[in-house]
Write an enzyme that holds these catalytic residues in place. Structure first.
Site, PDB file in Angstrom:
ATOM      1  N   ASP A 184      -0.460   2.002  -1.275  1.00 27.13           N
ATOM      2  CA  ASP A 184      -2.091   3.108  -0.664  1.00 27.13           C
ATOM      3  C   ASP A 184      -3.542   2.843  -0.964  1.00 27.13           C
ATOM      4  O   ASP A 184      -2.988   2.223  -2.072  1.00 27.13           O
ATOM      5  CB  ASP A 184      -1.127   4.956  -1.670  1.00 27.13           C
ATOM      6  CG  ASP A 184      -2.316   5.769  -1.112  1.00 27.13           C
ATOM      7  OD1 ASP A 184      -3.162   5.622   0.175  1.00 27.13           O
ATOM      8  OD2 ASP A 184      -2.544   6.551  -2.290  1.00 27.13           O
ATOM      9  N   SER A 185      -4.212   3.610  -0.708  1.00 26.61           N
ATOM     10  CA  SER A 185      -5.603   3.224  -1.290  1.00 26.61           C
ATOM     11  C   SER A 185      -6.185   3.902  -2.551  1.00 26.61           C
ATOM     12  O   SER A 185      -6.625   3.114  -3.347  1.00 26.61           O
ATOM     13  CB  SER A 185      -6.494   3.707  -0.132  1.00 26.61           C
ATOM     14  OG  SER A 185      -6.488   5.058  -0.352  1.00 26.61           O
TER      15      SER A 185
ATOM     16  N   TYR B 121      -9.550   4.476   1.953  1.00 24.80           N
ATOM     17  CA  TYR B 121      -9.498   4.165   3.298  1.00 24.80           C
ATOM     18  C   TYR B 121      -9.795   5.528   4.065  1.00 24.80           C
ATOM     19  O   TYR B 121     -10.214   5.141   6.057  1.00 24.80           O
ATOM     20  CB  TYR B 121      -8.190   3.551   3.588  1.00 24.80           C
ATOM     21  CG  TYR B 121      -7.967   3.118   2.854  1.00 24.80           C
ATOM     22  CD1 TYR B 121      -8.151   1.970   1.933  1.00 24.80           C
ATOM     23  CD2 TYR B 121      -6.157   1.939   2.931  1.00 24.80           C
ATOM     24  CE1 TYR B 121      -7.776   0.907   0.953  1.00 24.80           C
ATOM     25  CE2 TYR B 121      -5.605   1.202   2.130  1.00 24.80           C
ATOM     26  CZ  TYR B 121      -6.643   0.484   1.038  1.00 24.80           C
ATOM     27  OH  TYR B 121      -5.776  -0.682   0.529  1.00 24.80           O
TER      28      TYR B 121
ATOM     29  N   CYS C 106       0.410   5.482   3.101  1.00 23.26           N
ATOM     30  CA  CYS C 106      -1.159   6.050   3.363  1.00 23.26           C
ATOM     31  C   CYS C 106      -0.762   6.202   4.748  1.00 23.26           C
ATOM     32  O   CYS C 106      -0.930   5.179   5.335  1.00 23.26           O
ATOM     33  CB  CYS C 106      -1.746   5.199   2.724  1.00 23.26           C
ATOM     34  SG  CYS C 106      -3.638   4.753   3.623  1.00 23.26           S
ATOM     35  N   ASN C 107      -1.181   6.956   5.436  1.00 25.53           N
ATOM     36  CA  ASN C 107      -1.247   7.498   6.611  1.00 25.53           C
ATOM     37  C   ASN C 107      -2.003   6.628   7.306  1.00 25.53           C
ATOM     38  O   ASN C 107      -2.107   6.161   8.311  1.00 25.53           O
ATOM     39  CB  ASN C 107      -1.344   8.979   7.092  1.00 25.53           C
ATOM     40  CG  ASN C 107      -0.733   9.605   7.098  1.00 25.53           C
ATOM     41  OD1 ASN C 107       0.491  10.463   7.654  1.00 25.53           O
ATOM     42  ND2 ASN C 107      -0.721  10.368   5.558  1.00 25.53           N
TER      43      ASN C 107
ATOM     44  N   GLU D  69      -7.534  16.506  -6.188  1.00 29.20           N
ATOM     45  CA  GLU D  69      -8.195  15.491  -7.205  1.00 29.20           C
ATOM     46  C   GLU D  69      -8.431  16.723  -8.289  1.00 29.20           C
ATOM     47  O   GLU D  69      -8.228  15.537  -8.811  1.00 29.20           O
ATOM     48  CB  GLU D  69      -8.728  14.100  -6.614  1.00 29.20           C
ATOM     49  CG  GLU D  69      -7.964  13.623  -5.606  1.00 29.20           C
ATOM     50  CD  GLU D  69      -8.566  11.293  -5.837  1.00 29.20           C
ATOM     51  OE1 GLU D  69      -9.057  11.348  -6.116  1.00 29.20           O
ATOM     52  OE2 GLU D  69      -7.294  11.198  -4.580  1.00 29.20           O
TER      53      GLU D  69
ATOM     54  N   CYS E 156      -1.794  13.696   5.463  1.00 28.44           N
ATOM     55  CA  CYS E 156      -2.253  12.353   4.330  1.00 28.44           C
ATOM     56  C   CYS E 156      -1.371  13.153   2.896  1.00 28.44           C
ATOM     57  O   CYS E 156      -0.882  14.115   2.811  1.00 28.44           O
ATOM     58  CB  CYS E 156      -4.165  12.946   3.992  1.00 28.44           C
ATOM     59  SG  CYS E 156      -4.005  12.592   2.522  1.00 28.44           S
TER      60      CYS E 156
ATOM     61  N   HIS F 249      -2.071  12.956   0.260  1.00 27.52           N
ATOM     62  CA  HIS F 249      -2.170  14.089  -0.863  1.00 27.52           C
ATOM     63  C   HIS F 249      -2.231  15.517  -0.533  1.00 27.52           C
ATOM     64  O   HIS F 249      -2.037  15.947  -1.332  1.00 27.52           O
ATOM     65  CB  HIS F 249      -3.293  14.387  -0.880  1.00 27.52           C
ATOM     66  CG  HIS F 249      -4.595  12.938  -1.511  1.00 27.52           C
ATOM     67  ND1 HIS F 249      -4.612  11.999  -0.732  1.00 27.52           N
ATOM     68  CD2 HIS F 249      -4.812  13.155  -3.145  1.00 27.52           C
ATOM     69  CE1 HIS F 249      -5.135  10.977  -2.167  1.00 27.52           C
ATOM     70  NE2 HIS F 249      -5.866  12.319  -2.907  1.00 27.52           N
TER      71      HIS F 249
END
Lengths: 287, 287
Positions: free
Chosen positions: A25-26, A57, A88-89, A167, A199, A201
């Site tokens: 993932d990023s 990203y 990661c989308n 985050e 996403c 997250h």
């Protein structure tokens, strides 16, 4: 285009059941996918790379994301990953077609598993998708829905401010509630009965998102759906690790980042699940 | 019946936002619920009690489970829990009505959230439920489905051998696949399009269960649904912890067991998510 690790001998090697599952993932978001995979496949070795040096990203041109994603996936291929998971989308939207040609091992991404689940759960054929600006602008979700079930109406909404809240661990309070109400209002007005958390997250915001959307709307997490596709893909190829009788966590779980490792480790704790701050035996409560 | 912590002053105290979320189960299964709650509410303190000295509840008479569950929940009430989560399907079936009368704080359990989600996702009104022998014998799921949507046909199947496989980390291989095929065959024949994982251990078997049921069947995890109900319940009461700017995991997460703490801790690692065995910075992959 050169394949990495191509050729018969290498192909056999990377399919070997002891080879790791490679995930990238990023940044840390893909750890929700990694955790779901570990849940279902505790005996597998995992190599996770967060490309935090180039993160996020989500707000970069897809052509640039493609270049970053290819470099990370090449590294996972060099480590003999038996399957590569684009967790990661945005990277899925940018790099999947390229990746499927480039590597001899299966490549799993997060968009199609979520689309299939949403198609299976919607009853009124009105589905919402929320994601980063990059994912929404790519139109990948809308395209996949058209492929899987053209009768589904898709309503997309970019939620660029969600990731920093996750985050920072700020999943409650007036700010995030107000933000969620603002982002989700058009989807509520559209009358969607299913909402894809597009996403990695966003599963950590499922509380506030469900609160705003109301109980009747079903949330689809690409993390859980992707993990089940990884299970099925490895199972069908006979490439699952054998249970060796040791404690499950004996299999190596390696998490790496291209940026600051301490910052990554701090966030990783939040995404992988709670540390056990204390374990105690208390007296039997009844005798 | 005496209320524990009743009275105005105590009630205010236990609602205080810094009070912990109290969660219990007969053992480690409820940790899937605890983890989902921590995901959505990282700033909350958690007290989790696994009643491992009396585990498993699933094969005991409900009258006995009620007594065990009451003792553990009383302990959580004594710790000033602002909400009590019965993170165990069998204990929910046995103890919910009693608990709602007994404690002044909200009591959330795992059955109704899953039933509501299944009702929202089924399209052919045929829903399967898998659980322990105790949960299935209690008839609680069938009863709740009748209350929420009487037009849904419910097909229940006890899967008594699943829990030991999860606890041994054996989620792949011929044995578990054969077992899943045997247990799930009647539900496939019944044509269910939605399957409730009616035991908190089962989300860790979602890979093999989805493989056997086929991609078109939607699995409902009571862990995720229950966490969202906890979020909503505390939010509506203004009882969420404030984000205090510290790292989210600074909030105390205490996990306790009435039996052997080392055995509990080993299993807890499996249920709460992977330890990070290594975190490393790797060189930037592109310059």
């Amino acid at each position: 285009m050169n394949k990495i690790c191509s050729g018969d001998e290498e192909t056999r090697k990377v399919y070997a059941s002891k080879a790791p599952i490679g995930i990238f993932d990023s940044g840390v978001g893909g750890l929700t996918v990694a955790r779901s995979i570990v849940d279902l496949l505790p005996n597998e070795s995992i190599v996770y790379i967060g490309d935090t040096a180039n993160s996020p990203y989500g707000d970069k041109p897809l052509s640039q994301v493609q270049i970053f994603a290819r470099a990370v996936a090449d590294e996972l291929a060099r480590r003999d990953s038996k399957i590569i998971v684009i967790a990661c989308n945005t990277a899925s939207a940018a790099f999947l077609a390229d990746a499927r040609k480039r590597y001899p091992v299966p490549v799993v991404e997060v968009i199609l598993p979520a689309v299939r689940r949403a198609v299976a759960t919607t009853r009124n054929k009105r589905v919402g998708v929320i994601g980063t600006a990059g994912t929404v602008a790519s139109g990948q979700y809308a395209r996949r829905f058209r492929e899987v079930d053209p009768s589904v109406d898709v309503f997309s909404q970019a939620c660029p401010q969600f990731v920093p809240f996750v985050e920072r661990g700020k999943t409650t309070g007036r700010q995030i509630l107000g933000l969620a109400e603002m982002y989700l209002e058009p989807l509520k007005e559209a009358g969607v009965d299913t909402l894809v958390l597009g996403c990695t997250h966003y599963p950590l915001l499922a509380g506030v998102i469900q609160l705003v959307m109301g109980d009747d709307v079903t949330l689809v997490s690409s993390a859980d759906e992707t993990a089940k596709v990884v299970y099925r893909t490895l199972s069908e190829r006979g490439a699952l690790a054998e249970h060796d009788g040791r404690h499950a966590s004996a299999a190596c779980k390696s998490f790496e980042s291209t940026g600051d490792p301490q910052k990554f480790a701090n966030l990783a704790t939040r995404f992988l699940g709670p540390d056990i701050t204390s374990v105690a035996q208390i007296p039997r409560l009844l005798r």
